[in-house]
Design a protein around this motif. Structure first.
Motif, PDB file in Angstrom:
ATOM      1  N   THR A 534       1.407  -1.718  -3.547  1.00 22.89           N
ATOM      2  CA  THR A 534       0.053  -2.192  -3.228  1.00 22.89           C
ATOM      3  C   THR A 534      -0.719  -1.197  -2.359  1.00 22.89           C
ATOM      4  OG1 THR A 534       0.746  -3.397  -1.228  1.00 22.89           O
ATOM      5  CG2 THR A 534       0.862  -4.579  -3.324  1.00 22.89           C
ATOM      6  N   VAL A 535       0.003  -0.257  -1.769  1.00 25.34           N
ATOM      7  CA  VAL A 535      -0.639   0.750  -0.916  1.00 25.34           C
ATOM      8  C   VAL A 535      -1.016   2.000  -1.705  1.00 25.34           C
ATOM      9  CG1 VAL A 535      -0.314   2.264   1.098  1.00 25.34           C
ATOM     10  CG2 VAL A 535       0.558  -0.085   1.141  1.00 25.34           C
ATOM     11  N   ASP A 537      -1.328   2.376  -5.133  1.00 26.56           N
ATOM     12  CA  ASP A 537      -1.860   2.247  -6.494  1.00 26.56           C
ATOM     13  C   ASP A 537      -3.092   3.106  -6.729  1.00 26.56           C
ATOM     14  OD1 ASP A 537      -3.391   0.698  -4.796  1.00 26.56           O
ATOM     15  OD2 ASP A 537      -3.522  -1.037  -6.125  1.00 26.56           O
ATOM     16  N   LYS A 538      -4.018   3.121  -5.762  1.00 23.97           N
ATOM     17  CA  LYS A 538      -5.272   3.867  -5.947  1.00 23.97           C
ATOM     18  C   LYS A 538      -5.041   5.371  -6.005  1.00 23.97           C
ATOM     19  CE  LYS A 538      -6.264   3.835  -0.967  1.00 23.97           C
ATOM     20  NZ  LYS A 538      -7.243   3.460   0.081  1.00 23.97           N
ATOM     21  N   ARG A 544      -7.559   0.411  -8.040  1.00 27.90           N
ATOM     22  CA  ARG A 544      -6.728  -0.663  -7.541  1.00 27.90           C
ATOM     23  C   ARG A 544      -6.188  -1.481  -8.714  1.00 27.90           C
ATOM     24  NH1 ARG A 544      -4.783  -0.238  -2.413  1.00 27.90           N
ATOM     25  NH2 ARG A 544      -6.416   0.072  -0.864  1.00 27.90           N
ATOM     26  N   PHE A 546      -3.981  -4.066  -7.783  1.00 29.83           N
ATOM     27  CA  PHE A 546      -3.686  -5.310  -7.081  1.00 29.83           C
ATOM     28  C   PHE A 546      -4.973  -5.786  -6.414  1.00 29.83           C
ATOM     29  CE2 PHE A 546       0.301  -2.945  -7.132  1.00 29.83           C
ATOM     30  CZ  PHE A 546       1.206  -3.896  -7.566  1.00 29.83           C
ATOM     31  N   ALA A 548      -7.307  -8.055  -3.596  1.00 28.42           N
ATOM     32  CA  ALA A 548      -7.291  -8.030  -2.130  1.00 28.42           C
ATOM     33  C   ALA A 548      -6.196  -8.926  -1.562  1.00 28.42           C
ATOM     34  CB  ALA A 548      -8.656  -8.452  -1.583  1.00 28.42           C
ATOM     35  N   GLN A 550      -3.372  -9.789  -2.995  1.00 26.38           N
ATOM     36  CA  GLN A 550      -2.069  -9.185  -3.258  1.00 26.38           C
ATOM     37  C   GLN A 550      -1.803  -8.003  -2.328  1.00 26.38           C
ATOM     38  OE1 GLN A 550      -2.800  -8.551  -7.476  1.00 26.38           O
ATOM     39  NE2 GLN A 550      -1.196 -10.009  -8.007  1.00 26.38           N
ATOM     40  N   ARG A 551      -2.847  -7.287  -1.953  1.00 24.92           N
ATOM     41  CA  ARG A 551      -2.638  -6.161  -1.033  1.00 24.92           C
ATOM     42  C   ARG A 551      -2.219  -6.660   0.343  1.00 24.92           C
ATOM     43  NH1 ARG A 551      -7.334  -4.325  -3.685  1.00 24.92           N
ATOM     44  NH2 ARG A 551      -8.698  -4.587  -1.878  1.00 24.92           N
ATOM     45  N   GLY A 554       1.274  -7.691  -0.052  1.00 23.90           N
ATOM     46  CA  GLY A 554       2.107  -6.493  -0.150  1.00 23.90           C
ATOM     47  C   GLY A 554       2.432  -5.905   1.209  1.00 23.90           C
ATOM     48  N   THR A 555       1.464  -5.892   2.097  1.00 24.90           N
ATOM     49  CA  THR A 555       1.714  -5.393   3.455  1.00 24.90           C
ATOM     50  C   THR A 555       2.770  -6.243   4.144  1.00 24.90           C
ATOM     51  OG1 THR A 555      -0.569  -4.603   3.622  1.00 24.90           O
ATOM     52  CG2 THR A 555       0.652  -4.872   5.678  1.00 24.90           C
TER      53      THR A 555
END
Length: 652
Positions: A534-535, A537-538, A544, A546, A548, A550-551, A554-555
């Motif tokens: 999630t960190v 991907d970009k 993105r 995932f 917002a 999901q991010r 993910g953290t």
């Protein structure tokens, strides 16, 4: 603040020659980027296109209001393109598909300053045909801005032939930016033309605005639910006639909706039924409803995981300072060191909180399907999945059904409660018995038999199969056994299969037959890998993959992974079980085999970061862990990217 304050002459392009939607959005986004309104043009454009995929942003009179809500937006703003000739690749609600005036809105992800409501005022200002005509004929940018401000401040709806009647309107859309307010505005205008007072409550991205009060509800003839999302507070309208429709329908036929409510409503909102009252033709598909249920359950479950994981992490980390690695052992409950006693009970407290993860998930999954009648049955179904019945019934050796059980029982609780609520008919004097006694009583009774005869036996047998599978292969090669233990550990992230693998692995280690290297790596690799995905991907696919929520999840998964708590990744598994479980297993097996092949050995059941110093040949252990984490992160990003390209996944 007025509308001209959130745009500028440099963001308004009059008589542009652009010929298609892609070029228009690209050029307007570039202007927003050049003026420092957004920090990343590509990511903002991605948010805009994702919104375009949800529903049309083209309206009547050749207007389009595309919009993107993104964390790349530094300052809320909008850009305008007035075209020399209409473009025909922009779907509009009137079916003309000829757009010649485009307003691109840029909205921050967190809009605490109220700018979202201001930008939505733009949408309502454009509902006036005379205003739109004047904007299309403006001779200069200055005149255009002046017309915008005057249009925004002159919105009024004077009743024609006041009938003395009033209605309530509830509007909401998936993005909560434009359609929510435009639908309300259209119904207010139509009401004024019909002589009906319209009280509109907007349930948009910035929360509930213009909430209706008890007096307005009591006096209203009925309520129109023009909503893409389940309306909040529906029980307020018990006994009122209602019409349920999509948020876009008022823009096409607002007057017809009012007439329908007054003369041919869809039904009556009842105290016993807070479920989605849409007519058969407008109900969501089953899979869409189920997906919404899973998403709703996950959103409520995440705080439980975070709270439980934090308590466990604090207890174990503090205990490790004293050199204690098994703080959960019952002997520490009466230890002479008060701090260790506190650490012991903090750890138990965290484990207790984790027990409510599946009840909360299943409760709100059922709630999403059946509304309030499904809440309690869903919670009880989740309690079965968590194995709480074994605790209360003093059944030793009981095997919880875990996340798959929570999915099944939460779904069935919602479906059964919804069915009973809709089909049981009682005399009006007995109606109160339905939501308080009959629906929950029958639903939990049915769930008891489903769990007793299906869920527990099926998943119990599955778990026993995995246990026997490990035992039967215990004499195989080291790498084969490592692959089996790692794959089963990663299978359900702390669920019954994971625990069975752990029981066998710890037993083998206790007899000094086989170390716990594969076990410990199988615990930490999946949550860290998914969190990392999630960190990065970009940076991997330049967009993105995932959303917002999901991010944020993910953290949480990333942090809890280093604490050896795999449950932080369960929300991803619940949404995409086949993809997530497969990738988790492959990543865990890869990491375990690499670490063991390079000579790493861990005999202690300490997968958290503070247990790493006890690993023999730590560099090999970290090399295996890093390889598995990278594999899971890249695989998740690339698989989701391909699914997004094919339209299988839509990022909100």
């Amino acid at each position: 603040m007025i509308l001209s304050h959130v745009t500028s002459p440099d963001l308004i392009v009059l008589d542009s020659p652009w010929q298609n939607r892609t070029e228009i959005l690209e050029q307007l986004s570039q202007r927003l980027f050049n003026l420092g309104k957004i920090s990343d043009k590509d990511r903002f454009l991605q948010a805009v296109w994702q919104r375009e995929s949800l529903s049309e942003t083209g309206f009547e009179q050749g207007i389009a209001i595309p919009h993107g809500k993104s964390d790349t937006v530094i300052h809320p703003a909008f850009a305008v393109a007035r075209l020399t000739r209409p473009v025909e690749d922009w779907p509009t609600m009137d079916g003309e598909d000829k757009v010649d005036l485009v307003f691109l809105l840029a909205v921050p992800e967190q809009d605490d300053a109220g700018h979202l409501r201001l930008l939505s005022a733009l949408s309502t200002a454009l509902m006036n045909e005379e205003n739109v005509l004047a904007l299309k004929q403006a001779q200069s940018t200055a005149e255009f801005l002046s017309l915008l401000d005057s249009a925004e401040t002159t919105q009024s709806h004077s009743l024609v032939n006041d009938t003395g009647k009033s209605i309530i309107v509830i509007t909401s859309c998936s993005a909560g930016i434009a359609h929510t307010y435009m639908a309300a505005e259209a119904l207010e205008k139509a009401g004024a033309a019909c002589g009906v007072t319209v009280y509109s409550e907007k349930q948009g991205a910035s929360g509930i605005e213009d909430a209706v009060n008890e007096t307005q509800i009591r006096q209203a003839e009925g309520v129109i639910f023009a909503a893409s999302l389940p309306p909040k507070g529906k029980a307020r309208f018990n006994g009122k006639p209602f019409v349920a429709t999509s948020v876009s329908e008022p823009l096409k036929n607002a007057e017809g909706l009012i007439e329908r409510l007054l003369h041919h409503p869809d039904g009556i909102v009842t105290a016993a039924s807070e479920t989605d009252e849409r007519p058969e033709g407008q109900k969501q598909g089953f899979l869409s409803q189920l997906y919404m249920g899973v998403s709703s359950g996950i959103s409520y479950m995440i705080p439980v995981i975070v709270a439980g994981g934090l308590m466990i992490g604090i207890g174990q980390l503090a205990a490790s300072i004293f050199g204690v690695t098994d703080i959960g052992n019952a002997t520490f409950a009466t230890h002479t060191n008060t701090l260790l006693v506190i650490c012991h009970f903090l750890t138990l407290y965290g484990n207790m909180i984790m027990k409510f993860m599946y009840p909360v998930f299943a409760a709100y999954m059922a709630y999403s399907i059946a509304d309030r009648p499904g809440l309690v049955p869903g919670f009880i179904g989740g309690a079965f999945a968590a194995g709480l019945h074994y605790t209360f019934w003093a059944v030793s050796g009981g095997i919880p059904s875990g996340f798959l059980g929570a999915l099944i029982l939460g779904m069935l609780a919602g479906i059964i409660a919804n069915y009973l609520n809709r089909h049981i008919r009682l005399h009006k004097h007995l109606q109160a018995m339905k939501p308080m006694l009959i629906v929950p009583g029958l639903t939990v009774l049915i769930l008891f038999f489903i769990n007793f005869y299906f869920v527990d036996p099926v998943f119990g047998s599955l778990n026993q199969f995995f246990q026997q599978f490990i035992i039967n292969h215990g004499n195989g090669s080291a790498l084969t056994l490592a692959a089996i233990i790692a794959s089963l550990t990663a299978f359900d992230l702390g669920g019954p299969v994971n625990k069975s693998a752990g029981a066998i692995a710890i037993g083998l280690a206790a007899d000094h037959i086989f170390p716990l290297t594969a076990r410990t790596l199988g615990i930490v690799i999946p949550p860290i890998g998914i969190g990392l995905a999630t960190v990065i991907d970009k940076y991997i696919v330049r967009q993105r993959v995932f959303d917002a929520n999901q991010r944020i999840t993910g953290t949480t998964s990333l942090i809890l992974g280093f604490l050896a708590i795999g449950e932080g990744a369960i929300p991803f598994m619940l949404k995409n079980p086949v993809i997530t479980i497969s990738i988790n297993i492959l990543g865990a097996v890869l990491g375990a085999i690499i670490a063991i092949s390079l000579g790493s050995v861990q005999w202690f059941p300490l997968p958290a970061i503070w247990g790493w110093p006890l690993v023999e040949h730590l560099p090999a252990y970290l090399a295996g862990m890093f390889s598995g984490v990278i594999f899971i992160a890249l695989a998740n990003v690339l698989v989701r990217y391909q699914l997004i390209k094919r339209g299988k996944i839509i990022i909100h």
